[in-house]
Design an enzyme around this catalytic site. Sequence first.
Site, PDB file in Angstrom:
ATOM      1  N   ASN A  32       1.543 -30.696 -11.401  1.00  0.00           N
ATOM      2  CA  ASN A  32       0.247 -30.259 -11.377  1.00  0.00           C
ATOM      3  C   ASN A  32       0.516 -28.556 -11.341  1.00  0.00           C
ATOM      4  O   ASN A  32       0.810 -28.150 -10.189  1.00  0.00           O
ATOM      5  CB  ASN A  32      -0.380 -30.858  -9.941  1.00  0.00           C
ATOM      6  CG  ASN A  32      -1.745 -30.348 -10.052  1.00  0.00           C
ATOM      7  OD1 ASN A  32      -2.111 -29.470 -10.810  1.00  0.00           O
ATOM      8  ND2 ASN A  32      -2.296 -30.646  -9.000  1.00  0.00           N
ATOM      9  N   LYS A  50       2.805 -27.602  -8.403  1.00  0.00           N
ATOM     10  CA  LYS A  50       3.295 -28.689  -7.254  1.00  0.00           C
ATOM     11  C   LYS A  50       4.044 -29.869  -8.090  1.00  0.00           C
ATOM     12  O   LYS A  50       3.512 -30.134  -9.438  1.00  0.00           O
ATOM     13  CB  LYS A  50       1.855 -29.131  -6.678  1.00  0.00           C
ATOM     14  CG  LYS A  50       1.156 -28.180  -5.844  1.00  0.00           C
ATOM     15  CD  LYS A  50       0.083 -29.156  -5.103  1.00  0.00           C
ATOM     16  CE  LYS A  50      -1.041 -27.861  -4.822  1.00  0.00           C
ATOM     17  NZ  LYS A  50      -2.205 -28.546  -4.720  1.00  0.00           N
ATOM     18  N   ARG A  52      -0.672 -33.212 -14.971  1.00  0.00           N
ATOM     19  CA  ARG A  52      -2.140 -33.083 -14.871  1.00  0.00           C
ATOM     20  C   ARG A  52      -2.526 -32.008 -15.579  1.00  0.00           C
ATOM     21  O   ARG A  52      -2.162 -30.813 -15.625  1.00  0.00           O
ATOM     22  CB  ARG A  52      -2.214 -32.676 -13.416  1.00  0.00           C
ATOM     23  CG  ARG A  52      -3.732 -32.709 -13.052  1.00  0.00           C
ATOM     24  CD  ARG A  52      -3.854 -32.503 -11.657  1.00  0.00           C
ATOM     25  NE  ARG A  52      -5.346 -32.770 -11.210  1.00  0.00           N
ATOM     26  CZ  ARG A  52      -5.958 -32.603 -10.025  1.00  0.00           C
ATOM     27  NH1 ARG A  52      -5.262 -32.477  -8.988  1.00  0.00           N
ATOM     28  NH2 ARG A  52      -7.263 -32.849  -9.890  1.00  0.00           N
ATOM     29  N   HIS A  62     -11.910 -34.109 -11.206  1.00  0.00           N
ATOM     30  CA  HIS A  62     -11.433 -35.102 -10.136  1.00  0.00           C
ATOM     31  C   HIS A  62     -11.100 -36.400 -10.862  1.00  0.00           C
ATOM     32  O   HIS A  62     -11.278 -37.377 -10.021  1.00  0.00           O
ATOM     33  CB  HIS A  62     -12.388 -35.314  -9.002  1.00  0.00           C
ATOM     34  CG  HIS A  62     -12.426 -33.795  -8.025  1.00  0.00           C
ATOM     35  ND1 HIS A  62     -13.466 -33.700  -7.330  1.00  0.00           N
ATOM     36  CD2 HIS A  62     -11.678 -33.156  -7.711  1.00  0.00           C
ATOM     37  CE1 HIS A  62     -13.386 -32.670  -6.801  1.00  0.00           C
ATOM     38  NE2 HIS A  62     -11.986 -32.284  -6.933  1.00  0.00           N
ATOM     39  N   LEU A  93     -14.667 -35.903  -1.433  1.00  0.00           N
ATOM     40  CA  LEU A  93     -15.253 -34.701  -0.615  1.00  0.00           C
ATOM     41  C   LEU A  93     -14.102 -34.212  -0.136  1.00  0.00           C
ATOM     42  O   LEU A  93     -13.248 -34.638   0.754  1.00  0.00           O
ATOM     43  CB  LEU A  93     -16.137 -35.130   0.517  1.00  0.00           C
ATOM     44  CG  LEU A  93     -17.199 -36.282   0.267  1.00  0.00           C
ATOM     45  CD1 LEU A  93     -18.131 -36.583   1.324  1.00  0.00           C
ATOM     46  CD2 LEU A  93     -18.321 -35.654  -1.043  1.00  0.00           C
ATOM     47  N   GLY A  94     -13.835 -32.939  -0.799  1.00  0.00           N
ATOM     48  CA  GLY A  94     -12.746 -31.980  -0.206  1.00  0.00           C
ATOM     49  C   GLY A  94     -12.960 -30.719  -0.085  1.00  0.00           C
ATOM     50  O   GLY A  94     -14.310 -30.313  -0.211  1.00  0.00           O
ATOM     51  N   ASN A  95     -12.185 -29.815  -0.601  1.00  0.00           N
ATOM     52  CA  ASN A  95     -12.400 -28.473  -0.888  1.00  0.00           C
ATOM     53  C   ASN A  95     -13.382 -28.212  -2.037  1.00  0.00           C
ATOM     54  O   ASN A  95     -14.512 -27.447  -2.070  1.00  0.00           O
ATOM     55  CB  ASN A  95     -11.170 -27.441  -1.049  1.00  0.00           C
ATOM     56  CG  ASN A  95     -10.570 -27.115   0.220  1.00  0.00           C
ATOM     57  OD1 ASN A  95     -11.155 -27.148   1.276  1.00  0.00           O
ATOM     58  ND2 ASN A  95      -9.448 -27.205   0.202  1.00  0.00           N
ATOM     59  N   ARG A 142     -17.931 -23.419  -3.366  1.00  0.00           N
ATOM     60  CA  ARG A 142     -18.907 -23.546  -4.762  1.00  0.00           C
ATOM     61  C   ARG A 142     -20.208 -23.907  -4.475  1.00  0.00           C
ATOM     62  O   ARG A 142     -20.491 -24.820  -3.333  1.00  0.00           O
ATOM     63  CB  ARG A 142     -18.453 -24.483  -5.633  1.00  0.00           C
ATOM     64  CG  ARG A 142     -16.854 -24.282  -6.073  1.00  0.00           C
ATOM     65  CD  ARG A 142     -16.354 -25.326  -7.378  1.00  0.00           C
ATOM     66  NE  ARG A 142     -14.868 -24.882  -7.591  1.00  0.00           N
ATOM     67  CZ  ARG A 142     -14.078 -26.076  -7.442  1.00  0.00           C
ATOM     68  NH1 ARG A 142     -14.201 -27.306  -7.497  1.00  0.00           N
ATOM     69  NH2 ARG A 142     -12.748 -25.795  -7.762  1.00  0.00           N
ATOM     70  N   ARG A 151     -12.912 -28.464   9.285  1.00  0.00           N
ATOM     71  CA  ARG A 151     -12.431 -28.432  10.499  1.00  0.00           C
ATOM     72  C   ARG A 151     -13.099 -27.135  11.389  1.00  0.00           C
ATOM     73  O   ARG A 151     -13.426 -27.168  12.551  1.00  0.00           O
ATOM     74  CB  ARG A 151     -10.958 -28.394  10.509  1.00  0.00           C
ATOM     75  CG  ARG A 151     -10.418 -29.960  10.430  1.00  0.00           C
ATOM     76  CD  ARG A 151      -9.214 -29.698  10.176  1.00  0.00           C
ATOM     77  NE  ARG A 151      -8.702 -29.245   8.902  1.00  0.00           N
ATOM     78  CZ  ARG A 151      -7.599 -29.384   8.266  1.00  0.00           C
ATOM     79  NH1 ARG A 151      -6.508 -29.865   8.578  1.00  0.00           N
ATOM     80  NH2 ARG A 151      -7.330 -28.611   6.954  1.00  0.00           N
ATOM     81  N   GLY A 155     -10.088 -34.919   1.627  1.00  0.00           N
ATOM     82  CA  GLY A 155      -9.950 -34.281   3.009  1.00  0.00           C
ATOM     83  C   GLY A 155     -11.193 -34.544   3.776  1.00  0.00           C
ATOM     84  O   GLY A 155     -10.831 -35.233   5.122  1.00  0.00           O
ATOM     85  N   ASN A 207     -11.654 -38.017   6.518  1.00  0.00           N
ATOM     86  CA  ASN A 207     -11.305 -37.538   7.997  1.00  0.00           C
ATOM     87  C   ASN A 207     -12.535 -36.911   8.704  1.00  0.00           C
ATOM     88  O   ASN A 207     -12.367 -36.749   9.781  1.00  0.00           O
ATOM     89  CB  ASN A 207     -10.321 -36.337   7.797  1.00  0.00           C
ATOM     90  CG  ASN A 207      -8.982 -36.672   7.193  1.00  0.00           C
ATOM     91  OD1 ASN A 207      -8.417 -37.570   7.871  1.00  0.00           O
ATOM     92  ND2 ASN A 207      -8.410 -36.178   6.174  1.00  0.00           N
ATOM     93  N   GLU A 228      -3.826 -38.749  -5.976  1.00  0.00           N
ATOM     94  CA  GLU A 228      -4.069 -38.348  -7.257  1.00  0.00           C
ATOM     95  C   GLU A 228      -2.637 -38.464  -8.118  1.00  0.00           C
ATOM     96  O   GLU A 228      -2.599 -38.718  -8.966  1.00  0.00           O
ATOM     97  CB  GLU A 228      -4.502 -36.996  -7.244  1.00  0.00           C
ATOM     98  CG  GLU A 228      -6.208 -37.201  -6.667  1.00  0.00           C
ATOM     99  CD  GLU A 228      -6.704 -35.627  -7.033  1.00  0.00           C
ATOM    100  OE1 GLU A 228      -6.789 -35.145  -8.058  1.00  0.00           O
ATOM    101  OE2 GLU A 228      -6.975 -35.162  -5.701  1.00  0.00           O
TER     102      GLU A 228
HETATM  103  P1  AMP Z   1      -8.822 -31.704   0.326  1.00  0.00           P
HETATM  104  O1  AMP Z   1      -9.350 -30.413  -0.786  1.00  0.00           O
HETATM  105  O2  AMP Z   1      -8.974 -32.999  -0.177  1.00  0.00           O
HETATM  106  O3  AMP Z   1      -7.311 -31.238   0.656  1.00  0.00           O
HETATM  107  O4  AMP Z   1      -9.680 -31.459   1.477  1.00  0.00           O
HETATM  108  C1  AMP Z   1      -9.766 -30.206   2.245  1.00  0.00           C
HETATM  109  C2  AMP Z   1     -10.946 -30.414   3.405  1.00  0.00           C
HETATM  110  O5  AMP Z   1     -10.924 -31.520   4.151  1.00  0.00           O
HETATM  111  C3  AMP Z   1     -11.141 -29.134   4.130  1.00  0.00           C
HETATM  112  O6  AMP Z   1     -12.328 -28.915   4.293  1.00  0.00           O
HETATM  113  C4  AMP Z   1     -10.676 -29.651   5.726  1.00  0.00           C
HETATM  114  O7  AMP Z   1     -11.395 -29.006   6.607  1.00  0.00           O
HETATM  115  C5  AMP Z   1     -11.081 -31.282   5.454  1.00  0.00           C
HETATM  116  N1  AMP Z   1     -10.248 -31.863   6.514  1.00  0.00           N
HETATM  117  C6  AMP Z   1      -9.156 -32.307   6.579  1.00  0.00           C
HETATM  118  N2  AMP Z   1      -8.937 -32.769   7.794  1.00  0.00           N
HETATM  119  C7  AMP Z   1      -9.921 -33.054   8.558  1.00  0.00           C
HETATM  120  C8  AMP Z   1     -10.198 -33.496   9.817  1.00  0.00           C
HETATM  121  N3  AMP Z   1      -9.464 -34.303  10.297  1.00  0.00           N
HETATM  122  N4  AMP Z   1     -11.811 -33.407  10.238  1.00  0.00           N
HETATM  123  C9  AMP Z   1     -12.489 -32.826   9.374  1.00  0.00           C
HETATM  124  N5  AMP Z   1     -12.141 -32.285   8.053  1.00  0.00           N
HETATM  125  C10 AMP Z   1     -10.986 -32.255   7.582  1.00  0.00           C
END
Ligand code: AMP
Length: 402
Positions: free
Chosen positions: A7, A14, A91, A180, A207-209, A239, A283, A329, A333, A383
């Site tokens: 990637n 990576k 990727r 994605h 749902l992540g960054n 974004r 977090r 993420g 979580n 992924e």
């Molecule tokens: P990703 O882009 O999929 O790696 O997701 C990153 C996002 O996941 C960031 O906003 C992190 O704060 C959130 N995240 C990761 N671990 C946790 C957790 N234990 N509780 C809440 N948010 C989390």
Amino acid sequence: MNILVINAGSSSLKYQLIDIANETMLLKGLCDRIGMKGGSLTQKTADGRSFRIDEDMPTHKEAIELVLKALVDKEAGAISSVSEIGAVGHRVLHSGEDFHSSVVIDDEVVRICEKNAELGPLHMPGNIACIKSCREVMPGVPMVAVFDTTFHSTMPPKAYMYGIPYSVYQQYKIRKYGFHGTSHKFVSEEAVKYLGAEHSRIIICHLGNGSSISAVKDGKCIDTSMGFTPLEGLIMGTRSGDIDPAAVEFLRVKLGMTPEDTVQYLNKKCGMLGISELDSDMRVLEKAISEGNEKAALAVEAAAYRIKKYIGSFAAALGGVDAIVFTGGIGENSSYMRRLVMEDMDYLGVVFDFEENEKRMDGLHVLSDPESYVKVIVLPTNEELSIARETAALVSAAPAMA
Ligand code: AMP
């Protein structure tokens, strides 16, 4: 067969080495600061051995050479010779309208990727530079391009068309593509397996960054929230997601920005970071909310509300829902985000188990009550494994290379 999954960004790369026979990750690593001073490679094996090389990598070619050195390192590697790499899966951000699935890389594929580079100017040059370097450094090793967009290529025209003149769409390929894709594909395949039904209507919330939602009917994507670029759709970490285009021009003039800076601003300074004026990290935001920070609370509420609205619209597009899946993420979580999204969803046939939602979870976890018509599931994405699976399938099917 061992698959090297790559990637590559413009200045980083990576990688993971995956043994596809039993779908295990043997090691993963990162080349940082490619093309800059102070380059480094860091690597960690599945059994916990760490490795670091500090060495400048003027181009992706030197980075790949360093990766191969690290892979076969006697102390820190996982294989004894480069010949143990059966194939490389790259990727690649954008397929344009040229590819509808992953593809074995040849000169023509590289040429088409170069033609499509303008659709993903931040990522495509790094992706292409890395493919070219790999082909040079590892001649004879089959390589596959796995695109972020092709899972969404099954969207019908009514879903991907913007309300712009057809000839402009045709000439410049301005339409919704979706991103994605490797995650949505992996997670929807796992969800279909879990549901075990012949027909299924699934909403995947990655749902992540960066965040996106897709509507998947019988395993095929019929709509997704990201668009021509990953900027459209949900309110993400940094974004903006959906915003009135006229407001963008108004904002650009008021803040005295160039068009290029404005796109950068909407990508990097907005979303939950912008609303909270604190941070993009979930977090950090959750901690701030627990301490009474109102703007942090508003940022997360606005993001959750947007997810809820997309779920509603995709339920309508699918004609009903069998499962809502959380991944990424935040999806995997953050019980806080899941709770906000799933509150008051009874209208859809969801009986959400709020207590189960608060438990620690590892792997696939069901968050709906047994009597819920719609299953709600947390399903960790992978992924790299998705890319390795695609690569292995194509390489096994392709005629042997001379
Ligand atoms: P990703 O882009 O999929 O790696 O997701 C990153 C996002 O996941 C960031 O906003 C992190 O704060 C959130 N995240 C990761 N671990 C946790 C957790 N234990 N509780 C809440 N948010 C989390």
